[in-house]
Design an enzyme around this catalytic site. Structure first.
Site, PDB file in Angstrom:
ATOM      1  N   GLY A  19       0.855  -1.195   0.000  1.00 30.30           N
ATOM      2  CA  GLY A  19       0.000   0.000   0.000  1.00 30.30           C
ATOM      3  C   GLY A  19       0.886   1.239   0.000  1.00 30.30           C
ATOM      4  O   GLY A  19       2.100   1.156  -0.237  1.00 30.30           O
ATOM      5  N   PHE A  20       0.287   2.394   0.287  1.00 32.08           N
ATOM      6  CA  PHE A  20       1.071   3.636   0.313  1.00 32.08           C
ATOM      7  C   PHE A  20       2.259   3.510   1.266  1.00 32.08           C
ATOM      8  O   PHE A  20       3.360   3.964   0.969  1.00 32.08           O
ATOM      9  CB  PHE A  20       0.208   4.803   0.825  1.00 32.08           C
ATOM     10  CG  PHE A  20      -0.849   5.249  -0.130  1.00 32.08           C
ATOM     11  CD1 PHE A  20      -0.519   5.908  -1.298  1.00 32.08           C
ATOM     12  CD2 PHE A  20      -2.184   5.022   0.145  1.00 32.08           C
ATOM     13  CE1 PHE A  20      -1.497   6.340  -2.176  1.00 32.08           C
ATOM     14  CE2 PHE A  20      -3.169   5.453  -0.717  1.00 32.08           C
ATOM     15  CZ  PHE A  20      -2.829   6.111  -1.880  1.00 32.08           C
ATOM     16  N   GLU A 177     -18.550  10.425   0.208  1.00 26.36           N
ATOM     17  CA  GLU A 177     -18.079  10.372  -1.191  1.00 26.36           C
ATOM     18  C   GLU A 177     -18.839   9.299  -1.962  1.00 26.36           C
ATOM     19  O   GLU A 177     -19.212   9.496  -3.120  1.00 26.36           O
ATOM     20  CB  GLU A 177     -16.567  10.111  -1.229  1.00 26.36           C
ATOM     21  CG  GLU A 177     -15.771  11.327  -0.755  1.00 26.36           C
ATOM     22  CD  GLU A 177     -14.263  11.201  -0.960  1.00 26.36           C
ATOM     23  OE1 GLU A 177     -13.759  10.071  -1.023  1.00 26.36           O
ATOM     24  OE2 GLU A 177     -13.602  12.251  -1.038  1.00 26.36           O
ATOM     25  N   ASP A 307      -2.052   2.656   8.039  1.00 25.25           N
ATOM     26  CA  ASP A 307      -3.304   2.393   8.754  1.00 25.25           C
ATOM     27  C   ASP A 307      -3.151   1.434   9.933  1.00 25.25           C
ATOM     28  O   ASP A 307      -3.983   1.411  10.839  1.00 25.25           O
ATOM     29  CB  ASP A 307      -4.326   1.761   7.783  1.00 25.25           C
ATOM     30  CG  ASP A 307      -5.018   2.810   6.917  1.00 25.25           C
ATOM     31  OD1 ASP A 307      -4.652   3.997   7.010  1.00 25.25           O
ATOM     32  OD2 ASP A 307      -5.927   2.428   6.158  1.00 25.25           O
TER      33      ASP A 307
HETATM   34  C1  LIG Z   1     -12.933   4.024   0.282  1.00 20.00           C
HETATM   35  C2  LIG Z   1     -11.746   4.743   0.848  1.00 20.00           C
HETATM   36  C3  LIG Z   1     -11.530   6.093   0.566  1.00 20.00           C
HETATM   37  C4  LIG Z   1     -10.413   6.760   1.063  1.00 20.00           C
HETATM   38  N1  LIG Z   1     -10.229   8.078   0.741  1.00 20.00           N
HETATM   39  C5  LIG Z   1      -9.098   8.705   1.130  1.00 20.00           C
HETATM   40  C6  LIG Z   1      -8.817  10.040   0.711  1.00 20.00           C
HETATM   41  O1  LIG Z   1      -9.614  10.657   0.009  1.00 20.00           O
HETATM   42  N2  LIG Z   1      -7.657  10.608   1.112  1.00 20.00           N
HETATM   43  C7  LIG Z   1      -6.744   9.935   1.885  1.00 20.00           C
HETATM   44  O2  LIG Z   1      -5.674  10.475   2.193  1.00 20.00           O
HETATM   45  N3  LIG Z   1      -6.995   8.683   2.317  1.00 20.00           N
HETATM   46  C8  LIG Z   1      -8.140   8.047   1.955  1.00 20.00           C
HETATM   47  N4  LIG Z   1      -8.380   6.769   2.367  1.00 20.00           N
HETATM   48  C9  LIG Z   1      -7.447   6.116   3.298  1.00 20.00           C
HETATM   49  C10 LIG Z   1      -6.212   5.591   2.604  1.00 20.00           C
HETATM   50  O3  LIG Z   1      -6.541   4.935   1.408  1.00 20.00           O
HETATM   51  C11 LIG Z   1      -5.486   4.654   3.566  1.00 20.00           C
HETATM   52  O4  LIG Z   1      -5.178   5.381   4.721  1.00 20.00           O
HETATM   53  C12 LIG Z   1      -4.210   4.095   2.961  1.00 20.00           C
HETATM   54  O5  LIG Z   1      -4.481   3.328   1.815  1.00 20.00           O
HETATM   55  C13 LIG Z   1      -3.468   3.228   3.980  1.00 20.00           C
HETATM   56  O6  LIG Z   1      -2.295   2.765   3.393  1.00 20.00           O
HETATM   57  P1  LIG Z   1      -1.563   1.491   3.993  1.00 20.00           P
HETATM   58  O7  LIG Z   1      -0.357   1.296   3.130  1.00 20.00           O
HETATM   59  O8  LIG Z   1      -1.383   1.632   5.435  1.00 20.00           O
HETATM   60  O9  LIG Z   1      -2.579   0.292   3.804  1.00 20.00           O
HETATM   61  P2  LIG Z   1      -3.250  -0.293   2.489  1.00 20.00           P
HETATM   62  O10 LIG Z   1      -3.303   0.703   1.411  1.00 20.00           O
HETATM   63  O11 LIG Z   1      -4.509  -0.923   2.943  1.00 20.00           O
HETATM   64  O12 LIG Z   1      -2.220  -1.430   2.044  1.00 20.00           O
HETATM   65  C14 LIG Z   1      -2.087  -2.633   2.745  1.00 20.00           C
HETATM   66  C15 LIG Z   1      -1.606  -3.690   1.769  1.00 20.00           C
HETATM   67  O13 LIG Z   1      -1.393  -4.903   2.512  1.00 20.00           O
HETATM   68  C16 LIG Z   1      -1.850  -6.002   1.747  1.00 20.00           C
HETATM   69  N5  LIG Z   1      -2.197  -7.069   2.672  1.00 20.00           N
HETATM   70  C17 LIG Z   1      -3.128  -7.037   3.647  1.00 20.00           C
HETATM   71  N6  LIG Z   1      -3.133  -8.207   4.325  1.00 20.00           N
HETATM   72  C18 LIG Z   1      -2.177  -8.983   3.760  1.00 20.00           C
HETATM   73  C19 LIG Z   1      -1.687 -10.290   4.031  1.00 20.00           C
HETATM   74  N7  LIG Z   1      -2.155 -11.053   5.030  1.00 20.00           N
HETATM   75  N8  LIG Z   1      -0.694 -10.773   3.257  1.00 20.00           N
HETATM   76  C20 LIG Z   1      -0.173 -10.020   2.243  1.00 20.00           C
HETATM   77  N9  LIG Z   1      -0.602  -8.764   1.960  1.00 20.00           N
HETATM   78  C21 LIG Z   1      -1.581  -8.261   2.707  1.00 20.00           C
HETATM   79  C22 LIG Z   1      -3.054  -5.455   0.986  1.00 20.00           C
HETATM   80  O14 LIG Z   1      -3.288  -6.199  -0.190  1.00 20.00           O
HETATM   81  C23 LIG Z   1      -2.629  -4.029   0.689  1.00 20.00           C
HETATM   82  O15 LIG Z   1      -2.027  -3.904  -0.579  1.00 20.00           O
HETATM   83  C24 LIG Z   1      -9.489   6.076   1.889  1.00 20.00           C
HETATM   84  C25 LIG Z   1      -9.704   4.729   2.190  1.00 20.00           C
HETATM   85  C26 LIG Z   1     -10.815   4.058   1.680  1.00 20.00           C
HETATM   86  C27 LIG Z   1     -11.011   2.614   2.014  1.00 20.00           C
END
Ligand SMILES: Cc1cc2nc3c(=O)[nH]c(=O)nc-3n(C[C@H](O)[C@H](O)[C@H](O)COP(=O)(O)OP(=O)(O)OC[C@H]3O[C@@H](n4cnc5c(N)ncnc54)[C@H](O)[C@@H]3O)c2cc1C
Length: 426
Positions: A19-20, A177, A307
């Protein structure tokens, strides 16, 4: 993983999650003398902020999901593996993976596995509600909505039964949204696609438990958002809690029953379930508490970012929200701290650079709240929202795809992604 990679003498950084947060960490280490392994259960990175645009046919899946391998093609020290993480042993410094016989050992670990939907044990929600957290979620919702309209078009009793009604739960950005995007889809497109289904019979109801929607925004932005939704034909019901869900009915705690075959769940998140097996005392929403440098207490070699983390802003003393910008910044900071540790330096505390909070309500309608209290609404806010989200997309190619789809839809009120292709079709 090849044998050569397993016996390499360079420090191994295992990044869990593409993810991000995970991408931010891995990219920050691109010039370091290390071996990086990025693990994700998908072979693509999901741009979650635009998922609702896939669900409402505005964007193609390829504008919101980007091949992870492609993101690291140019990074010689990084490898990507598509597999599911099934366990993490912090004491042994090992990660168990679904389809690899041996656990993967690490010198440094980045935990960026994100969050998952929380249905708060609402009866029937896990079975019948549509969450919007992954690309499959968005495609499922889009196909369901199209299928319900097609069925109702052939059988008008289904319209009375609520087949084309949508209830959206949650008055935060995801819910608002989504409700706004469904309204745009219905009122500007389906009104032409399905001329025999009266629009006034296609209800869109936004249900929020608290006294107002967009609680994180200032009062004038909350009022603007509510008005913009209502103008688009969304019924906003605040102070209402969903009690139970069936495939065709949504029952509220007040006793009201809304006939609706679609319930979009935008009401809550919890950290990835794997965190429960780490043996760490977790914070609200099962998020992992971190030290100021984003490492886990007692494990200076493990960083929890995005997150999954319970990350406090050192300037404001407040816990940071689960946002893409926070995930990207914390991921990059963890990467930087790992590089510092490898070079024998001390880590640095994380400082969040707040660029403001924003959300869209529909075409030409958005709200922005800047860090020092300035606010924006309307077309200028929608434009600013668009540029910030374009900048967050992973590559120039993704940005171009989103730009083309948004521009086309802006001028024509048409949507290119409005078809269903089934692999079991002939
Ligand atoms: C509908 C929606 C709208 C949003 N709108 C906004 C916005 O407008 N502006 C903003 O700033 N933020 C927004 N967010 C929040 C933002 O998208 C998240 O905060 C961000 O994506 C978190 O990034 P991350 O890398 O922590 O987790 P994620 O992006 O969730 O990445 C986690 C990764 O881990 C992988 N994963 C999970 N479990 C496993 C496992 N057991 N084994 C292997 N891989 C795994 C997943 O496939 C995923 O690719 C929104 C979120 C959602 C759901």
């Amino acid at each position: 993983m090849t044998e050569a990679a397993r016996v390499s003498k360079r420090p191994r950084i295992v990044v869990l999650g593409g993810g991000f947060a995970g991408i931010g960490a891995a990219r920050k280490l691109k010039d370091a003398d290390v071996d990086i392994v990025v693990i994700d259960k998908h072979d693509y990175h999901t741009f979650q902020p635009l998922l609702y645009q896939v669900a409402t046919d505005l964007l193609e899946t390829s504008a919101v999901g980007h091949a992870l391998r492609d993101l690291f093609n140019e990074q010689a020290n990084a490898r990507v593996h598509q597999t599911t993480v099934t366990g993490i042993d912090l004491d042994k410094r090992e990660v168990q993976l679904a389809d690899m016989a041996l656990p993967l050992t690490y010198d440094y670990l980045v935990l960026g596995l994100g969050a998952e939907v929380n249905f708060f044990a609402v009866e029937g929600a896990a079975e019948h509600a549509f969450p919007l957290y992954t690309l499959p979620d968005a495609v499922r919702l889009k196909e369901h909505i199209l299928e319900r309209w097609e069925s109702a078009d052939k059988d008008e009793t289904l319209v009375e039964d609520g087949a084309v009604n949508v209830v959206v739960v949650g008055g935060g950005p995801t819910g608002v949204e989504s409700a706004g995007a469904v309204a745009e889809l219905y009122r500007s497109l389906f009104v032409k696609d399905y001329p025999d289904i009266p629009q006034e019979k296609a209800r869109i109801v936004l249900v929020e438990a608290g006294p107002q929607i967009f609680a994180m925004f200032k009062k004038k932005l909350r009022k603007y958002a509510r008005k913009a939704l209502e103008k688009r034909g969304v019924e906003v019901q605040t102070g209402e809690i969903v009690e139970s869900v069936t495939p065709m009915r949504v029952t509220l705690k007040s006793g009201a029953v809304i006939p609706a075959h679609t319930l979009i769940w935008g009401a809550g998140l919890q950290a990835n379930a794997l965190v429960k097996s780490l043996g760490i005392e977790l914070e609200k929403g099962n998020r992992i508490p971190v030290e100021p440098d984003l490492s886990i207490a007692g494990h200076p070699e493990v960083f929890a970012v995005g997150d999954i983390g319970w990350i406090t802003d050192i300037k404001e003393g407040k816990v940071l929200p689960q946002l893409g910008s926070v995930a990207l910044e914390t991921g990059k900071h963890a990467g930087e701290n790992i590089a510092r540790l490898i070079e024998g330096n001390d880590t640095k505390p994380f400082e969040y650079l707040d660029k403001g909070t924003m959300a869209t309500i529909g075409r030409g309608a958005a709200v922005i709240q800047m860090p020092r209290g300035r606010t924006m609404t309307g077309k200028s806010a929608a434009l600013a929202w668009g540029s910030v989200h374009l900048a967050l997309l992973s590559t120039g190619e993704d940005r171009a795809k989103a730009m083309v789809d948004w521009t086309w839809s802006g001028f024509s009120h048409e949507r290119s992604a409005r078809i269903t292709v089934r692999t079991d079709d002939t």
